[in-house]
Every structure is written in C-alpha cells, then in structure tokens.
Design a protein around this motif. Structure first.
Motif, PDB file in Angstrom:
ATOM      1  N   PRO A  94      -3.649  -5.715 -22.275  1.00 38.74           N
ATOM      2  CA  PRO A  94      -2.813  -6.719 -22.925  1.00 38.74           C
ATOM      3  C   PRO A  94      -1.344  -6.461 -22.609  1.00 38.74           C
ATOM      4  CG  PRO A  94      -3.650  -5.153 -24.540  1.00 38.74           C
ATOM      5  CD  PRO A  94      -4.262  -4.793 -23.218  1.00 38.74           C
ATOM      6  N   MET A  95      -0.583  -7.536 -22.499  1.00 37.84           N
ATOM      7  CA  MET A  95       0.848  -7.455 -22.201  1.00 37.84           C
ATOM      8  C   MET A  95       1.599  -8.273 -23.253  1.00 37.84           C
ATOM      9  SD  MET A  95       0.668  -8.168 -18.103  1.00 37.84           S
ATOM     10  CE  MET A  95       2.433  -7.920 -17.872  1.00 37.84           C
ATOM     11  N   PRO A  96       2.921  -8.130 -23.314  1.00 38.40           N
ATOM     12  CA  PRO A  96       3.689  -8.977 -24.235  1.00 38.40           C
ATOM     13  C   PRO A  96       3.542 -10.460 -23.876  1.00 38.40           C
ATOM     14  CG  PRO A  96       5.014  -7.143 -23.423  1.00 38.40           C
ATOM     15  CD  PRO A  96       3.739  -7.149 -22.631  1.00 38.40           C
ATOM     16  N   GLN A  97       3.879 -11.307 -24.836  1.00 42.09           N
ATOM     17  CA  GLN A  97       3.890 -12.765 -24.669  1.00 42.09           C
ATOM     18  C   GLN A  97       2.512 -13.335 -24.316  1.00 42.09           C
ATOM     19  OE1 GLN A  97       7.112 -13.170 -21.833  1.00 42.09           O
ATOM     20  NE2 GLN A  97       8.599 -13.334 -23.499  1.00 42.09           N
ATOM     21  N   MET A  98       1.492 -12.744 -24.911  1.00 45.39           N
ATOM     22  CA  MET A  98       0.111 -13.224 -24.766  1.00 45.39           C
ATOM     23  C   MET A  98      -0.367 -13.307 -23.321  1.00 45.39           C
ATOM     24  SD  MET A  98      -0.251 -16.017 -27.796  1.00 45.39           S
ATOM     25  CE  MET A  98      -2.009 -15.921 -27.633  1.00 45.39           C
ATOM     26  N   LYS A  99      -0.053 -12.300 -22.561  1.00 45.00           N
ATOM     27  CA  LYS A  99      -0.530 -12.234 -21.182  1.00 45.00           C
ATOM     28  C   LYS A  99      -1.479 -11.047 -21.038  1.00 45.00           C
ATOM     29  CE  LYS A  99       3.305 -14.593 -18.933  1.00 45.00           C
ATOM     30  NZ  LYS A  99       3.638 -15.427 -20.053  1.00 45.00           N
ATOM     31  N   LEU A 100      -2.378 -11.164 -20.077  1.00 51.15           N
ATOM     32  CA  LEU A 100      -3.305 -10.083 -19.752  1.00 51.15           C
ATOM     33  C   LEU A 100      -3.096  -9.669 -18.310  1.00 51.15           C
ATOM     34  CD1 LEU A 100      -6.632 -11.523 -21.228  1.00 51.15           C
ATOM     35  CD2 LEU A 100      -5.182  -9.760 -22.247  1.00 51.15           C
ATOM     36  N   GLN A 101      -3.078  -8.369 -18.074  1.00 52.76           N
ATOM     37  CA  GLN A 101      -3.058  -7.861 -16.705  1.00 52.76           C
ATOM     38  C   GLN A 101      -4.500  -7.512 -16.360  1.00 52.76           C
ATOM     39  OE1 GLN A 101      -0.423  -4.545 -15.933  1.00 52.76           O
ATOM     40  NE2 GLN A 101      -0.251  -5.173 -13.812  1.00 52.76           N
ATOM     41  N   ASP A 132      -2.015 -13.379 -33.212  1.00 49.24           N
ATOM     42  CA  ASP A 132      -1.700 -12.130 -33.908  1.00 49.24           C
ATOM     43  C   ASP A 132      -1.705 -11.003 -32.874  1.00 49.24           C
ATOM     44  OD1 ASP A 132      -3.011  -9.511 -35.165  1.00 49.24           O
ATOM     45  OD2 ASP A 132      -1.844 -10.524 -36.722  1.00 49.24           O
ATOM     46  N   ALA A 133      -0.565 -10.347 -32.702  1.00 50.24           N
ATOM     47  CA  ALA A 133      -0.422  -9.343 -31.636  1.00 50.24           C
ATOM     48  C   ALA A 133      -1.442  -8.214 -31.759  1.00 50.24           C
ATOM     49  CB  ALA A 133       0.993  -8.775 -31.626  1.00 50.24           C
ATOM     50  N   GLY A 134      -1.696  -7.752 -32.977  1.00 51.27           N
ATOM     51  CA  GLY A 134      -2.662  -6.671 -33.155  1.00 51.27           C
ATOM     52  C   GLY A 134      -4.056  -7.087 -32.719  1.00 51.27           C
ATOM     53  N   TYR A 135      -4.433  -8.302 -33.066  1.00 49.98           N
ATOM     54  CA  TYR A 135      -5.745  -8.812 -32.676  1.00 49.98           C
ATOM     55  C   TYR A 135      -5.794  -9.051 -31.168  1.00 49.98           C
ATOM     56  CZ  TYR A 135     -10.106 -11.392 -32.873  1.00 49.98           C
ATOM     57  OH  TYR A 135     -11.403 -11.801 -32.668  1.00 49.98           O
ATOM     58  N   PHE A 136      -4.749  -9.651 -30.641  1.00 46.31           N
ATOM     59  CA  PHE A 136      -4.689  -9.919 -29.194  1.00 46.31           C
ATOM     60  C   PHE A 136      -4.871  -8.620 -28.400  1.00 46.31           C
ATOM     61  CE2 PHE A 136      -2.421 -10.327 -25.171  1.00 46.31           C
ATOM     62  CZ  PHE A 136      -3.044 -11.450 -24.642  1.00 46.31           C
ATOM     63  N   ASN A 137      -4.226  -7.558 -28.863  1.00 44.95           N
ATOM     64  CA  ASN A 137      -4.277  -6.275 -28.161  1.00 44.95           C
ATOM     65  C   ASN A 137      -5.643  -5.598 -28.245  1.00 44.95           C
ATOM     66  OD1 ASN A 137      -1.641  -6.545 -27.308  1.00 44.95           O
ATOM     67  ND2 ASN A 137      -0.807  -5.378 -29.015  1.00 44.95           N
ATOM     68  N   LYS A 143      -3.867  -9.232 -11.284  1.00 41.88           N
ATOM     69  CA  LYS A 143      -3.428 -10.577 -11.631  1.00 41.88           C
ATOM     70  C   LYS A 143      -2.962 -10.624 -13.081  1.00 41.88           C
ATOM     71  CE  LYS A 143      -6.153 -13.315  -8.457  1.00 41.88           C
ATOM     72  NZ  LYS A 143      -6.621 -14.693  -8.402  1.00 41.88           N
ATOM     73  N   ILE A 144      -2.089 -11.610 -13.358  1.00 43.68           N
ATOM     74  CA  ILE A 144      -1.609 -11.837 -14.717  1.00 43.68           C
ATOM     75  C   ILE A 144      -2.139 -13.185 -15.194  1.00 43.68           C
ATOM     76  CG2 ILE A 144       0.429 -12.125 -16.195  1.00 43.68           C
ATOM     77  CD1 ILE A 144       0.278  -9.328 -14.960  1.00 43.68           C
ATOM     78  N   PHE A 145      -2.746 -13.188 -16.380  1.00 42.09           N
ATOM     79  CA  PHE A 145      -3.296 -14.406 -16.965  1.00 42.09           C
ATOM     80  C   PHE A 145      -2.579 -14.705 -18.272  1.00 42.09           C
ATOM     81  CE2 PHE A 145      -6.261 -16.832 -19.563  1.00 42.09           C
ATOM     82  CZ  PHE A 145      -6.663 -17.811 -18.668  1.00 42.09           C
ATOM     83  N   ASP A 146      -2.114 -15.935 -18.433  1.00 43.97           N
ATOM     84  CA  ASP A 146      -1.420 -16.370 -19.639  1.00 43.97           C
ATOM     85  C   ASP A 146      -2.437 -16.949 -20.622  1.00 43.97           C
ATOM     86  OD1 ASP A 146       0.301 -17.295 -21.573  1.00 43.97           O
ATOM     87  OD2 ASP A 146       1.379 -18.678 -20.257  1.00 43.97           O
ATOM     88  N   VAL A 147      -2.620 -16.277 -21.745  1.00 44.52           N
ATOM     89  CA  VAL A 147      -3.593 -16.698 -22.745  1.00 44.52           C
ATOM     90  C   VAL A 147      -2.997 -17.728 -23.710  1.00 44.52           C
ATOM     91  CG1 VAL A 147      -5.106 -15.874 -24.615  1.00 44.52           C
ATOM     92  CG2 VAL A 147      -4.771 -14.473 -22.577  1.00 44.52           C
ATOM     93  N   ALA A 148      -1.682 -17.830 -23.792  1.00 46.19           N
ATOM     94  CA  ALA A 148      -1.017 -18.682 -24.791  1.00 46.19           C
ATOM     95  C   ALA A 148      -1.580 -20.105 -24.869  1.00 46.19           C
ATOM     96  CB  ALA A 148       0.490 -18.696 -24.556  1.00 46.19           C
TER      97      ALA A 148
END
Length: 85
Positions: A11-18, A45-50, A27-32
């Motif tokens: 998980p990365m900041p701003q709802m992105k996944l590496q 929720d950042a904790g859940y996203f992570n 690759k970087i994927f934008d989940v937003a």
C-alpha cells in the motif's frame, strides 16, 4: 492474455498500490476510483486500506472483508514504474 502473477503488493499513500510481478515489472494502481459505496468505501480508511493482502499464488489482492479488484484490471489499468529486464 493472462497477466503475470504478483509477487508482492505494497500500500502507498493516496490510495495507491505498488504491484510487483513475476516478470520483474513494478506498477502503480490507483484504487481511489473504486473506493465508493458502503462496501468499497471502507478502503478510504487508511488503516483498512493498508491491510491489503496478496492472494495465495499471486493471483490477486484482497482486503480483510473480501473487497478485491480483478487481476486483469490491476495489471491493465496500472502505470509501469519499472519495465521487466
């Protein structure tokens, strides 16, 4: 075309996944855009996203309550940051 298997997800900041693939691609994927509605909205929720995890065998990703994104969407709709060698 089948996409390569994942070897790691971070998980990365701003709802992105590496995403790290068996081919060496990163690759970087934008989940937003997916994080809407009551169920997928939990991803805001950042904790859940992570808490994202890779599925056994690298066939995809999933969050604790079962939210997922199709493997072909992850691969095809992500931005390459490192090409395979």
């Amino acid at each position: 075309m089948l996409q390569p298997r994942l070897t790691k997800v971070e998980p990365m900041p701003q709802m992105k996944l590496q995403l790290f693939y068996e081919t060496g691609e990163v690759k970087i994927f934008d989940v937003a855009p997916y994080a809407t509605g009551p169920w997928y909205g939990q991803l805001q929720d950042a904790g859940y996203f992570n808490a994202v995890q890779m599925l056994s065998g690298g066939i995809g990703i999933e969050w604790p309550e079962g939210q997922d994104i199709a493997p072909h969407e992850l691969y095809e709709n992500s931005i390459a940051v490192k090409k395979s060698a």
